[in-house]
Every structure is written in structure tokens, then in C-alpha cells.
Design an enzyme around this catalytic site. Structure first.
Site, PDB file in Angstrom:
ATOM      1  CB  CYS A 112      -1.149   0.403   1.157  1.00  0.00           C
ATOM      2  SG  CYS A 112      -2.018   1.557   1.684  1.00  0.00           S
ATOM      3  CB  CYS A 113       3.865   2.357   2.381  1.00  0.00           C
ATOM      4  SG  CYS A 113       3.329   2.674   3.550  1.00  0.00           S
ATOM      5  CB  CYS A 200      -2.009   6.285   6.350  1.00  0.00           C
ATOM      6  SG  CYS A 200      -1.420   6.989   4.907  1.00  0.00           S
ATOM      7  CB  CYS A 203      -1.375   3.281   9.030  1.00  0.00           C
ATOM      8  SG  CYS A 203      -1.668   2.380   7.496  1.00  0.00           S
ATOM      9  CB  CYS A 228       6.466   4.095   4.760  1.00  0.00           C
ATOM     10  SG  CYS A 228       6.787   5.975   4.195  1.00  0.00           S
TER      11      CYS A 228
END
Length: 238
Positions: A112-113, A200, A203, A228
Site C-alpha cells: 500500500c505504501c 495515514c 495506520c 514505509c
């Protein structure tokens, strides 16, 4: 450019403001990466300098509402342009369609990162010779050897060397917040709600008294892997 070891030694003996001046004078294309309290301290330090670097930030699409307002507050307070980089929809939309909105809780945050942060960062760094970050040695186990300047090897495929400056490497969290209070620097209101390190929304969570500031980031993962990818070189050095 001076030999990197000699430059590291030189910068280790001067103030963050002087490091900024040297970095800006040494590189034609240089920018500050802005997201948190440390970065606004750097923006405040360059506010009255005649030559100013660019400022950019990464909008992952998953930030807290308070963070978006904070970015706007900084833009207006200093009268600066903040270049905002967002994820590539051609990568993001298929990812979300296949894996949903919260896959990182099951298989780690790296994918995702990679889409929401790393790809936009690559675009931000592409025209640059150097970038400036607010990394500090005491932020996490992965950052305890962060130098004041380094050759950034995390982004392969570049024809030219990319330098990364970390003027606040030796500062503590207390140093940062003393500066913020003394200079009346804008800060993210989430800090008043127990959020020490802010990323985020899914997270990041508030931390308890005496917890390390990075314990609120990717709290379901092992502490020595809490990067990340923006500073992935730290993992190899830690």
C-alpha cells in the site's frame, strides 16, 4: 561535491540552520519533504533565507482531516507553495479493487505504501539533486544512525547521485517542541490528542504516556521494520 565522509563531519559541527544554508547553496534543485512537526521547523528556518528550496508533500488519500487542514495552515502561514503529489490511479484503483481498503492489516503495509507514497515520491524526487527531511536519530530503531547528509541509494535507476540532508538528526523530540513553542510554529492538532508520529489515518494511533513516538505507527508490525519506504535505506543501516 565534497567527499561524503568529509561533508558529514563538517555538518556534524554546525547548527541545523547552517546545514540548511549549505545544502541550499550546494544544490540548484533541492526540496524539503513536508509532512510533520520536524518539517515545519525546517520550513520556519528557511522562511527568511533569500534562497529557498521547493517544498513538497505526499497526499496518500488516507490522511486525517486534521492533516489536510494543517498543510493548508502551513501554506498560508509562510506564504509558500507546497507541491502536492498524489498516487497514480492506474496503480491505485486495481490495487483497491483486488485487495480492498485495509489489506495492510493482513499482509503488511509495504504494498500500500509503495503505491500511495513511494511512487509519488519518485516523481517528486526525479528533477531534484537533493532533498531535505526532518528525520531524527531518536525517532525509531531504524533511524538511530541517520547522518546529517547521505547519498540516497533507495531510488535506483538515477543517472545522478541524489543527496539527502537531515539537519535535525541530532535533535530530540523535546528540541523540536521547544522550537515550535518558542517560534509559534504551526503544528498538527492531532498532537494535542496524543498522536506523536502521524501518518495515514488507518495506520496511525495515539500513544500512551512513556510510549515511544513510533509505537503509534503500524502498531501491528515489528518495531525494526517501521519504515514505509520513503527512508528504506534506514532498514539496511539499522
Amino acid at each position: 561535491m565534497t567527499d561524503i565522509t568529509s561533508l558529514q563531519l563538517e555538518l556534524s559541527n554546525i547548527s541545523p540552520r547552517e546545514i540548511l544554508k549549505k545544502a541550499i547553496s550546494a544544490h540548484e534543485n533541492i526540496a524539503i519533504s513536508f509532512s510533520g512537526a520536524e518539517d515545519v521547523v525546517l520550513i520556519d528556518m528557511i522562511a527568511k533565507m533569500p534562497n529557498k528550496p521547493k517544498i513538497f508533500t505526499l497526499d496518500t488519500g488516507r490522511l486525517h482531516a486534521e492533516t489536510y487542514r494543517f498543510i493548508e495552515d502551513v501554506r498560508k502561514h509562510y506564504g509558500v507553495t507546497i507541491e502536492v503529489y498524489t498516487p497514480n490511479n492506474e496503480q491505485l484503483e486495481p490495487f483497491v479493487k483486488q485487495k480492498g481498503m485495509f489489506s495492510f492489516y493482513e499482509d503488511g503495509h509495504q504494498e500500500c505504501c509503495g503505491i500511495r507514497k513511494i511512487e509519488p515520491l519518485r516523481r517528486a524526487l526525479k528533477p531534484l539533486d537533493a532533498w531535505i527531511t526532518g528525520q531524527r536519530k531518536d525517532q525509531s530503531p531504524t533511524r538511530n544512525t541517520v547522518p546529517h547528509v547521505q547519498k540516497d541509494t533507495a531510488f535506483e535507476g538515477r543517472a545522478e547521485v541524489l543527496y539527502k540532508y537531515n539537519p535535525l538528526a541530532d535533535w530530540s523530540s523535546e528540541d523540536v517542541w521547544n522550537y515550535i513553542r518558542m517560534m509559534e510554529v504551526p503544528f498538527n492538532p492531532l498532537h494535542l490528542k496524543g498522536f506523536k508520529s502521524i501518518g495515514c489515518e488507518p495506520c496511525t494511533k495515539a500513544t500512551l504516556p512513556n510510549q515511544h513516538e513510533r509505537e503509534g505507527r503500524w502498531w501491528w508490525e515489528e518495531a525494526t521494520q517501521k519504515e514505509c519506504g520513503l527512508h528504506s535505506g534506514n532498514l539496511a543501516a539499522s
